[in-house]
Design a protein around this motif. Structure first.
Motif, PDB file in Angstrom:
ATOM      1  N   PHE A  56       0.843  -1.200   0.000  1.00  0.00           N
ATOM      2  CA  PHE A  56       0.000   0.000   0.000  1.00  0.00           C
ATOM      3  C   PHE A  56       0.879   1.250   0.000  1.00  0.00           C
ATOM      4  CE2 PHE A  56      -2.433   3.273   2.393  1.00  0.00           C
ATOM      5  CZ  PHE A  56      -3.447   3.468   1.454  1.00  0.00           C
ATOM      6  N   ALA A  57       1.960   1.221   0.770  1.00  0.00           N
ATOM      7  CA  ALA A  57       2.883   2.358   0.768  1.00  0.00           C
ATOM      8  C   ALA A  57       3.488   2.565  -0.617  1.00  0.00           C
ATOM      9  CB  ALA A  57       3.986   2.133   1.801  1.00  0.00           C
ATOM     10  N   ALA A  58       3.817   1.472  -1.314  1.00  0.00           N
ATOM     11  CA  ALA A  58       4.369   1.579  -2.667  1.00  0.00           C
ATOM     12  C   ALA A  58       3.345   2.177  -3.627  1.00  0.00           C
ATOM     13  CB  ALA A  58       4.818   0.204  -3.153  1.00  0.00           C
ATOM     14  N   ALA A  59       2.074   1.768  -3.489  1.00  0.00           N
ATOM     15  CA  ALA A  59       1.021   2.312  -4.352  1.00  0.00           C
ATOM     16  C   ALA A  59       0.865   3.813  -4.124  1.00  0.00           C
ATOM     17  CB  ALA A  59      -0.292   1.588  -4.079  1.00  0.00           C
ATOM     18  N   VAL A  60       0.894   4.240  -2.875  1.00  0.00           N
ATOM     19  CA  VAL A  60       0.788   5.666  -2.567  1.00  0.00           C
ATOM     20  C   VAL A  60       2.006   6.422  -3.110  1.00  0.00           C
ATOM     21  CG1 VAL A  60       0.721   7.357  -0.690  1.00  0.00           C
ATOM     22  CG2 VAL A  60      -0.664   5.279  -0.546  1.00  0.00           C
ATOM     23  N   THR A 116      -6.763   4.557  -5.787  1.00  0.00           N
ATOM     24  CA  THR A 116      -6.108   4.817  -4.512  1.00  0.00           C
ATOM     25  C   THR A 116      -7.117   4.895  -3.377  1.00  0.00           C
ATOM     26  OG1 THR A 116      -4.387   6.040  -5.691  1.00  0.00           O
ATOM     27  CG2 THR A 116      -4.520   6.357  -3.304  1.00  0.00           C
ATOM     28  N   ALA A 117      -8.266   5.516  -3.645  1.00  0.00           N
ATOM     29  CA  ALA A 117      -9.296   5.627  -2.614  1.00  0.00           C
ATOM     30  C   ALA A 117      -9.837   4.256  -2.229  1.00  0.00           C
ATOM     31  CB  ALA A 117     -10.430   6.529  -3.097  1.00  0.00           C
ATOM     32  N   LEU A 130      12.020   3.486  -5.082  1.00  0.00           N
ATOM     33  CA  LEU A 130      11.095   2.509  -4.510  1.00  0.00           C
ATOM     34  C   LEU A 130      11.819   1.530  -3.594  1.00  0.00           C
ATOM     35  CD1 LEU A 130       8.309   1.099  -4.366  1.00  0.00           C
ATOM     36  CD2 LEU A 130       9.027  -0.251  -6.356  1.00  0.00           C
ATOM     37  N   VAL A 131      12.926   0.964  -4.073  1.00  0.00           N
ATOM     38  CA  VAL A 131      13.642  -0.040  -3.288  1.00  0.00           C
ATOM     39  C   VAL A 131      14.159   0.567  -1.991  1.00  0.00           C
ATOM     40  CG1 VAL A 131      15.645  -1.562  -3.243  1.00  0.00           C
ATOM     41  CG2 VAL A 131      14.260  -1.418  -5.303  1.00  0.00           C
ATOM     42  N   LEU A 172      11.294   1.984   5.102  1.00  0.00           N
ATOM     43  CA  LEU A 172      10.013   1.766   5.760  1.00  0.00           C
ATOM     44  C   LEU A 172       9.984   0.407   6.446  1.00  0.00           C
ATOM     45  CD1 LEU A 172       7.151   2.873   6.266  1.00  0.00           C
ATOM     46  CD2 LEU A 172       6.444   1.788   4.126  1.00  0.00           C
ATOM     47  N   GLY A 173      10.658  -0.596   5.851  1.00  0.00           N
ATOM     48  CA  GLY A 173      10.640  -1.946   6.396  1.00  0.00           C
ATOM     49  C   GLY A 173      11.368  -2.090   7.714  1.00  0.00           C
TER      50      GLY A 173
END
Length: 738
Positions: free
Chosen positions: A363-367, A385-386, A467-468, A474-475
């Protein structure tokens, strides 16, 4: 079909790798159970299910007449998405088995075995016999290592039930998962079933999937975890990582990636990422655990599913993108809208039910992409997204145990698992493969200064690197700010390893060709290559040592269980070493050891209850009084009294009532146990009356209570605790209210 498959050499490599590993794992499991009840059909069925899942995408693409590697292939016809479809189709077939009473799995077995044979024959013909045999031998060795990882710990030991019988050595994780799976199978309820069917807010999607596959292969849930999960899950995990890399290579999604077929460097790097390039002691000190990726069934399934979804998303973006037009402004077809408003939200939600860490990170990647690519300028992306946010908010409290929300605990993962002197190196070594990918990409982009880096980021040329690094940072945050029981913060921070590896592998896909006119011989070797060769000696040595470690642990654990049973039968084994495996396989002695073990009557009786028809079990509850010490003292590991409750639902497939841990036993907050109140007093005669039991049973929809006893209650009252264990089952029919 072969004409179509001929255009997919990389995908065939994945199929052969996965199929070889599946066969090797099946043989290892069968060998590890030598001397015990050891039918071959479950092993064959499990291997066939793995082959079915591996072959399905290739066959599906051939039937549809589409080339999976074609530049214009829509997202719904790509190999990654078709692999996901194969998983869903197999689960759907398994779900239908108890409903229609017919199991069509023999047709699927035929499909998988024949399909794999066709792919293997074509693959050998194009690769050449010698190269093919060396590849298969390497894949088989990899299968031995992965078998050692999953069966070298007590979690899913092939002798799990025998170990439970022998001396109560059994890990509560597995019993918890078996209880959860059995409640899903019997009552269609996500519960651990220790006192009715209270919902467990847990990522139970993998348990649900395994129940459907267990229906296909005809196994009980506990033995599915021992046998079928490794044979299906391990090829899926490593095949998913390799396929993701091959897909990126074929589509040339990342700048600097060529389209050559994977060579030995590709597979050597995948092996190094998996096995580790440092000794196991050093990896453990840095929280890089080489076993947890396979002993956690949810992680083993969720990671490849997430990578396959990511590959599908890459295909969507590449097909939508028009040269010179931003992704947010590119025209969308109906199939693209379905991807955005259906597949993306459902994929994020499904990952939550498989492994919550993957849902959070996906979800964080999609945002990230939504903001970074300015997709908010388009209604379709806004809607996607919503909806994804709504799915995330709906799923999170349903898959996250309240006990894990323990507030701010700074540096918990480090203080629990990483020696203080290694803290300064944690971010570098734990996230090594992320930094390796960053270095490769920055070199490919010829970024030499911070100004170059700023300009490249502004030009959105290294979004994959962003992204990576974002996923890596974040991980590691959960493990640095909160306490997550059992070191499960690892399942947040380790995700970057497989994403980075999947993106890094395409850069070493093909064999290198020497430049024309370049000098040869020792004198032409660059000094940098000589230094790298010295470094590689250490890396290869560590990798080989790591590769041997887990198979040896697997044999030692197996021999240890056998030795205990030999002693139970009066045949003492002086040393329980891996080399003694051949000395402790006598079926008569092992059978005598089982029947002489204290837990044998309890396990045998509970497994007999599991043989009842599922329609009967669905309306039945189980009661085992606290007086029945042969049951309530089964597990021997320290602090195990809080987990004894899992044994009955895990073995019998029937939910307990009044089955919470005994009064005075510290109640564990995790594994769903925190959903039940701790006992405030010892069990009384009133708690054991038929009316009380029926009242509790009716709350879960049961009309029958099976009261199971192993020692006479009168003997307990009189203090005669040495009474022989003689299982008895009393059936109480609970009348419906007037």
């Amino acid at each position: 079909m072969s004409a179509k498959l001929r255009n997919n050499p990389g995908e065939r490599d994945v199929v052969v790798l996965g199929g070889t590993v599946a066969v090797v794992l099946g043989l290892i499991y069968w060998a590890l159970r030598a001397g015990f009840d050891n039918p071959t059909l479950p092993v064959i069925s499990s291997v066939s299910l793995s082959l079915f899942l591996l072959v399905f995408p290739l066959v599906a693409s051939a039937v549809k007449g589409k080339l999976l590697r074609g530049e214009g292939s829509p997202w719904y016809l790509t190999y990654p998405f078709l692999w996901l479809c194969g998983i869903l189709i197999s689960a759907g077939i398994g779900y239908s088995v108890p409903l229609v009473g017919i199991n069509p799995f023999f047709a699927a077995m035929f499909f998988g075995v024949v399909g794999f044979g066709a792919v293997l024959a074509l693959w050998v013909r194009e690769k050449g016999l010698i190269r093919a045999l060396s590849y298969i031998a390497s894949a088989a060795a990899f299968g031995v290592w992965s078998g050692g990882v999953v069966w070298g710990r007590i979690y899913k030991n092939p002798l799990f039930v025998e170990s439970l019988i022998a001396d109560g050595t059994a890990h509560h994780d597995t019993l918890h998962l078996a209880a959860l799976g059995n409640m899903l199978r019997t009552y269609h309820a996500a519960s651990i079933g220790i006192d009715g069917l209270t919902y467990e807010p847990y990522h139970w999607g993998t348990a649900w999937l395994f129940v459907q596959w267990a229906n296909l292969v005809g196994l009980d849930v506990l033995r599915f975890y021992q046998l079928t999960f490794p044979i299906v899950g391990i090829p899926l995990f490593f095949g998913g990582v390799a396929l993701f890399a091959i897909f990126i290579r074929d589509r040339r999604i990342v700048a600097g990636v060529d389209g050559s077929r994977p060579g030995w460097r590709f597979w050597a790097l995948l092996l190094t990422v998996s096995v580790g390039f440092l000794p196991i002691g050093g990896l453990d000190a840095m929280g890089v655990w080489t076993s947890n990726l396979l002993i956690s069934e949810s992680y083993t399934i969720a990671v490849p599913v997430a990578l396959l979804l990511t590959a599908t998303a890459c295909s969507f973006a590449q097909n939508v993108k028009v040269d010179g037009v931003a992704l947010a402004d590119a025209p969308l077809r109906i199939s693209d809208l379905l991807f955005l408003v259906v597949l993306v939200p459902l994929g994020i939600g499904a990952l939550g039910y498989l492994k919550i860490s993957l849902m959070v990170l996906s979800f964080a990647a999609a945002v990230f992409f939504f903001i970074r690519l300015s997709l908010y300028r388009r209604a379709a992306y806004l809607m996607s997204t919503a909806i994804s946010a709504a799915v995330f908010l709906f799923a999170y409290p349903r898959v996250s145990l309240p006990a894990h929300r323990e507030g701010f605990v700074p540096f918990d993962f480090l203080s629990s698992f990483v020696p203080p002197q290694w803290w300064p190196f944690f971010v570098f070594i734990h996230l090594f493969w992320t930094w390796a990918y960053v270095v490769v990409r920055l070199r490919r982009e010829n970024i030499q200064t911070l100004g170059d880096l700023r300009a490249t980021i502004s030009g959105k040329r290294i979004i994959d690197v962003e992204l990576v690094v974002g996923i890596a940072m974040l991980g590691i945050i959960p493990g640095l700010i909160v306490h997550i029981d059992g070191g499960s913060a690892f399942y947040f921070s380790d995700v970057q390893r497989w994403l980075a590896a999947g993106l890094l592998l395409p850069f070493v896909a093909g064999a290198r060709t020497p430049a024309v006119g370049r000098k040869t011989g020792i004198g032409s070797w660059p000094t940098r290559s000589v230094l790298m060769a010295f470094l590689m000696v250490a890396i290869v040595g560590s990798a080989l040592s790591n590769a041997i470690h887990w198979p040896m642990e697997m044999l030692r654990l197996n021999v240890k269980v056998r030795s205990v049973l030999y002693e139970r039968a009066g045949h003492r084994v002086p040393l329980a070493r891996a080399r003694d495996f051949g000395r402790v396989r006598d079926p008569a002695i092992l059978a005598a050891g089982l029947t002489a073990s204290p837990n044998y009557p309890v396990v045998h009786e509970l497994e007999q209850i599991r043989q009842l028809p599922v329609n009967e079990r669905r309306h039945t509850a189980l009661f085992i009084a606290q007086q029945q010490t042969p049951y309530w003292t089964m597990l021997s590991r320290a602090g195990a009294c809080t987990f004894d409750s899992f044994v009955a639902p895990g073995l019998s497939g029937v939910a307990l009532i009044e089955g919470a841990p005994p009064f005075g036993c510290p109640l564990n907050r995790y594994y769903g146990l925190g959903s039940y109140p701790a006992r405030t007093h010892a069990e009384t005669d009133m708690d054991r009356t038929e009316s009380t039991l029926c009242l509790r049973a009716k709350k879960m929809g049961a009309t029958t209570v099976l009261i199971v006893s192993f020692i006479d209650s009168a003997a307990v009252v009189a203090g005669a605790m040495t009474a022989a264990i003689e299982p008895r089952v009393s059936r109480v029919a609970c009348r419906a209210p007037a």
